[in-house]
Scaffold this motif. Structure first.
Motif, mmCIF file in Angstrom:
data_model
loop_
_atom_site.group_PDB
_atom_site.id
_atom_site.type_symbol
_atom_site.label_atom_id
_atom_site.label_comp_id
_atom_site.label_asym_id
_atom_site.label_seq_id
_atom_site.Cartn_x
_atom_site.Cartn_y
_atom_site.Cartn_z
ATOM 1 N N ARG A 214 0.814 -1.219 0.000
ATOM 2 C CA ARG A 214 0.000 0.000 0.000
ATOM 3 C C ARG A 214 0.848 1.270 0.000
ATOM 4 N NH1 ARG A 214 -1.910 -4.254 2.281
ATOM 5 N NH2 ARG A 214 -4.140 -4.765 2.198
ATOM 6 N N ALA A 215 2.157 1.136 -0.183
ATOM 7 C CA ALA A 215 3.059 2.288 -0.101
ATOM 8 C C ALA A 215 2.780 3.292 -1.211
ATOM 9 C CB ALA A 215 4.508 1.827 -0.160
ATOM 10 N N ILE A 216 2.769 4.570 -0.859
ATOM 11 C CA ILE A 216 2.473 5.659 -1.788
ATOM 12 C C ILE A 216 3.791 6.238 -2.292
ATOM 13 C CG2 ILE A 216 1.350 7.898 -2.054
ATOM 14 C CD1 ILE A 216 -0.400 7.142 0.381
ATOM 15 N N ALA A 217 3.955 6.237 -3.602
ATOM 16 C CA ALA A 217 5.193 6.743 -4.201
ATOM 17 C C ALA A 217 5.434 8.190 -3.792
ATOM 18 C CB ALA A 217 5.101 6.638 -5.723
ATOM 19 N N GLY A 218 6.675 8.473 -3.389
ATOM 20 C CA GLY A 218 7.053 9.814 -2.968
ATOM 21 C C GLY A 218 6.826 10.082 -1.499
ATOM 22 N N VAL A 219 5.881 9.352 -0.895
ATOM 23 C CA VAL A 219 5.569 9.519 0.531
ATOM 24 C C VAL A 219 6.200 8.406 1.355
ATOM 25 C CG1 VAL A 219 3.707 9.632 2.246
ATOM 26 C CG2 VAL A 219 3.389 10.669 -0.008
ATOM 27 N N ALA A 341 5.686 19.638 -0.895
ATOM 28 C CA ALA A 341 7.046 19.163 -1.145
ATOM 29 C C ALA A 341 7.881 19.273 0.127
ATOM 30 C CB ALA A 341 7.683 19.968 -2.266
ATOM 31 N N VAL A 342 8.740 18.292 0.343
ATOM 32 C CA VAL A 342 9.609 18.249 1.527
ATOM 33 C C VAL A 342 11.049 18.123 1.039
ATOM 34 C CG1 VAL A 342 10.234 16.931 3.590
ATOM 35 C CG2 VAL A 342 7.823 17.217 2.974
ATOM 36 N N ASP A 343 11.923 19.013 1.533
ATOM 37 C CA ASP A 343 13.309 19.017 1.047
ATOM 38 C C ASP A 343 14.323 18.653 2.128
ATOM 39 O OD1 ASP A 343 13.153 21.261 2.585
ATOM 40 O OD2 ASP A 343 13.795 22.674 1.047
ATOM 41 N N LEU A 344 13.903 17.893 3.130
ATOM 42 C CA LEU A 344 14.855 17.441 4.144
ATOM 43 C C LEU A 344 15.896 16.521 3.498
ATOM 44 C CD1 LEU A 344 12.372 16.672 7.072
ATOM 45 C CD2 LEU A 344 14.032 18.534 6.972
ATOM 46 N N PRO A 345 17.173 16.637 3.884
ATOM 47 C CA PRO A 345 18.222 15.826 3.250
ATOM 48 C C PRO A 345 17.945 14.329 3.286
ATOM 49 C CG PRO A 345 19.196 17.570 4.577
ATOM 50 C CD PRO A 345 17.724 17.612 4.845
ATOM 51 N N MET A 346 17.427 13.828 4.384
ATOM 52 C CA MET A 346 17.178 12.392 4.483
ATOM 53 C C MET A 346 16.093 11.949 3.518
ATOM 54 S SD MET A 346 17.038 10.385 8.079
ATOM 55 C CE MET A 346 15.643 9.311 8.258
ATOM 56 N N ALA A 347 15.139 12.835 3.244
ATOM 57 C CA ALA A 347 14.092 12.497 2.271
ATOM 58 C C ALA A 347 14.721 12.284 0.895
ATOM 59 C CB ALA A 347 13.049 13.612 2.230
ATOM 60 N N ALA A 348 15.615 13.174 0.505
ATOM 61 C CA ALA A 348 16.266 13.038 -0.800
ATOM 62 C C ALA A 348 17.072 11.748 -0.871
ATOM 63 C CB ALA A 348 17.161 14.248 -1.062
ATOM 64 N N GLU A 349 17.763 11.410 0.211
ATOM 65 C CA GLU A 349 18.556 10.182 0.246
ATOM 66 C C GLU A 349 17.687 8.940 0.031
ATOM 67 O OE1 GLU A 349 20.619 10.057 3.944
ATOM 68 O OE2 GLU A 349 21.549 12.032 3.653
ATOM 69 N N LEU A 350 16.457 8.990 0.537
ATOM 70 C CA LEU A 350 15.564 7.827 0.477
ATOM 71 C C LEU A 350 14.630 7.868 -0.731
ATOM 72 C CD1 LEU A 350 14.644 7.732 4.275
ATOM 73 C CD2 LEU A 350 16.010 6.027 3.039
ATOM 74 N N LEU A 352 12.280 10.164 -1.275
ATOM 75 C CA LEU A 352 10.972 10.656 -0.840
ATOM 76 C C LEU A 352 10.866 12.139 -1.156
ATOM 77 C CD1 LEU A 352 10.866 8.863 2.641
ATOM 78 C CD2 LEU A 352 9.891 8.061 0.479
ATOM 79 N N SER A 353 9.654 12.598 -1.471
ATOM 80 C CA SER A 353 9.538 13.971 -1.943
ATOM 81 C C SER A 353 8.372 14.764 -1.359
ATOM 82 C CB SER A 353 9.406 13.983 -3.472
ATOM 83 O OG SER A 353 8.282 13.184 -3.872
ATOM 84 N N HIS A 354 7.285 14.088 -0.953
ATOM 85 C CA HIS A 354 6.081 14.807 -0.562
ATOM 86 C C HIS A 354 5.490 14.285 0.739
ATOM 87 C CE1 HIS A 354 6.255 15.997 -4.789
ATOM 88 N NE2 HIS A 354 5.411 16.972 -4.494
ATOM 89 N N ALA A 355 4.902 15.215 1.491
ATOM 90 C CA ALA A 355 4.050 14.823 2.608
ATOM 91 C C ALA A 355 2.664 14.505 2.057
ATOM 92 C CB ALA A 355 3.956 15.954 3.632
#
Length: 478
Positions: A214-219, A341-350, A352-355
């Motif tokens: 059920r995982a949502i792409a980007g989230v 949009a979320v620009d936390l460094p860890m999000a980019a590493e994983l 992930l892009s959006h809340a």
């Protein structure tokens, strides 16, 4: 109900199943421990039992440095029960007292401050402030040991009103000054790495498979026993990266504001159902000979929870009469169009892009902006409006029966949708979504009638998960 003699026998056996269920305070040493503490078993006449660390600390006991009773899983009864005391404890764990005070806590519960205080004192012997103060001490110790933050910053991040209050509480709870707790600790940088305790058995593989489907792409992102996502917290977005082991969950957190640490940890625990008592649940379900082999195949199956009640409501509405894969596609498009949009460094590493979209963003979007039938889009917007207006709340402190009733009042929300939301958003352990087509297929395959399911109370949500899982296993085995 356990008697004190039952509890003492658990201490004699060093039975880890009861860690977090109760705490053992020893008069001769002035400390309290978890039942499985490896220290010499105290004499029965020197022992007093408490149901919460706050109660033991209020009675003058400090936490054992050897067994660390403050890092055990939480008591499973607070998730099982739906009464005022349990709802209060869940909200305190989510950090409501730190954000809104006892006044805000009482307002959320719909009772007076006096009634809320009296209810918790009758239950535990201490009031909401004492429980919150104990939680702050645990959070502060976590931050001391896992970050390089100055101690003054930790004091305020943990919710203390002053450095003096912070120092006094830490000395009372641990008999050590904060600077002494920091000596020798292994610390990271700006990110937090926290070990979340788990009661065994823990069906980590089945849990991540459920979330992954059920995982949502980007989230969200799921890889075998690893689950990562963006979470919207009171002070801003955060990224959580959870690795599920058999006996613990290793959590990496990157927060906009460290004041959200307690809330983030609590919501991760609820998402993964880490405070459940799997032995009690499995024992109850295996008494049914039909369920017994299903439980034996997946011991310690958990009830997937949530990090945001509105998100679960949207998932349920979107998932009406479509496949899991189809719902996942629609939700991914919603996140890209209407999520922030979320620009936390860890999000980019994983990757992930959006809340996930907020209720307000759904209200502001045109109905034609959702890739679903108009009737379903109208139900989605109606639920979002109810959230924005404060008419519908799906947090840990709401009355589950009342929430279900309010959901059914929304046009387009039927019994299946309401049941699924209450099961996952409110972690109700006793929901059987009998109108679910896959569940009905599983019941028929095992020759089970609806009347038969009454014997599974109060664990029908877990029984439903085992039956759903049996269909998944059937597909994989064929």
């Amino acid at each position: 109900m356990m008697t004190d003699d039952d509890r003492y026998r658990a201490v004699q056996a060093r039975d880890a199943r009861f860690d977090g269920v109760f705490f053992t305070a020893v008069r001769t040493t002035g400390i309290f421990c978890r039942p499985s503490c490896p220290a010499v078993t105290p004499k029965r006449e020197n022992v007093t039992f408490y149901r919460d660390p706050a109660s033991a600390q209020a009675a003058g006991y400090r936490a054992c440095r050897r067994c660390r009773p403050d890092v055990t899983p939480g008591s499973p009864e607070w998730n099982l029960r739906g009464d005022l005391a349990a709802r209060t404890m869940r909200l305190i764990a989510d950090g409501v007292v730190e954000r809104e005070g006892v006044t805000g806590l009482a307002r959320r519960l719909g009772y007076s401050e006096r009634q809320v205080h009296r209810t918790l004192v009758d239950e535990l012997g201490v009031g909401p402030l004492s429980v919150a103060r104990s939680n702050r001490a645990h959070l502060a110790r976590t931050l001391i040991e896992s970050t390089d933050l100055p101690l003054a910053d930790i004091a305020f991040a943990a919710g203390f009103g002053s450095v003096r209050q912070f120092n006094d509480t830490m000395r009372t709870a641990y008999a050590l000054a904060p600077r002494d707790l920091r000596r020798g600790a292994s610390r990271g940088g700006g990110r937090l790495e926290i070990r979340l305790a788990v009661r065994r058995p823990f069906a980590a593989g089945a849990l991540t498979a459920f979330l992954g489907a059920r995982a949502i792409a980007g989230v969200e992102r799921v890889e075998e026993r690893r689950y990562a996502r963006i979470v919207s917290l009171p002070h801003g977005p955060a990224v959580v990266d959870l690795t599920l082991d058999d006996d613990a969950v290793q959590a990496r957190l990157e927060l906009t504001d460290l004041a959200d640490t307690q809330t983030a940890v609590h919501r991760c625990r609820r998402l993964l159902d880490l405070d459940a008592d799997p032995t009690t649940i499995d024992d109850a379900l295996t008494s049914d000979p039909v369920l017994a082999p299903l439980v034996d195949r997946h011991p310690g199956l958990r009830l997937p929870g949530q990090v945001d009640g509105f998100e679960v409501a949207v998932r349920a509405i979107v998932g009406q009469q479509v496949s899991v894969a189809g719902a996942r596609t629609v939700l991914g498009e919603m996140a890209r169009k209407h999520g922030s949009a979320v620009d936390l460094p860890m999000a980019a590493e994983l990757g992930l892009s959006h809340a996930f979209p907020s209720p307000q963003s759904v209200v502001d979007a045109p109905e034609t902006g959702f890739s679903m039938p108009r009737s379903r889009a109208r139900a989605l917007v109606a639920v979002a409006r109810s959230f924005v207006a404060g008419e519908l709340v799906l947090d840990t402190g709401v009355d589950r029966a009342d929430a279900r009733r309010r959901l059914l009042e929304v046009p387009g929300v039927g019994p299946w949708t309401a049941d699924y939301i209450v099961m996952r958003a409110l972690s109700d352990p006793d929901i059987l979504p009998i109108t679910d087509l896959v569940l009905r297929r599983a019941l028929a395959a095992h020759g089970l009638t609806e009347e038969r399911t009454d014997q599974w109370r109060p664990w029908r949500s877990y029984a439903a998960l085992h039956l759903w899982q049996s269909i998944t296993d059937e597909r994989m085995d064929s």
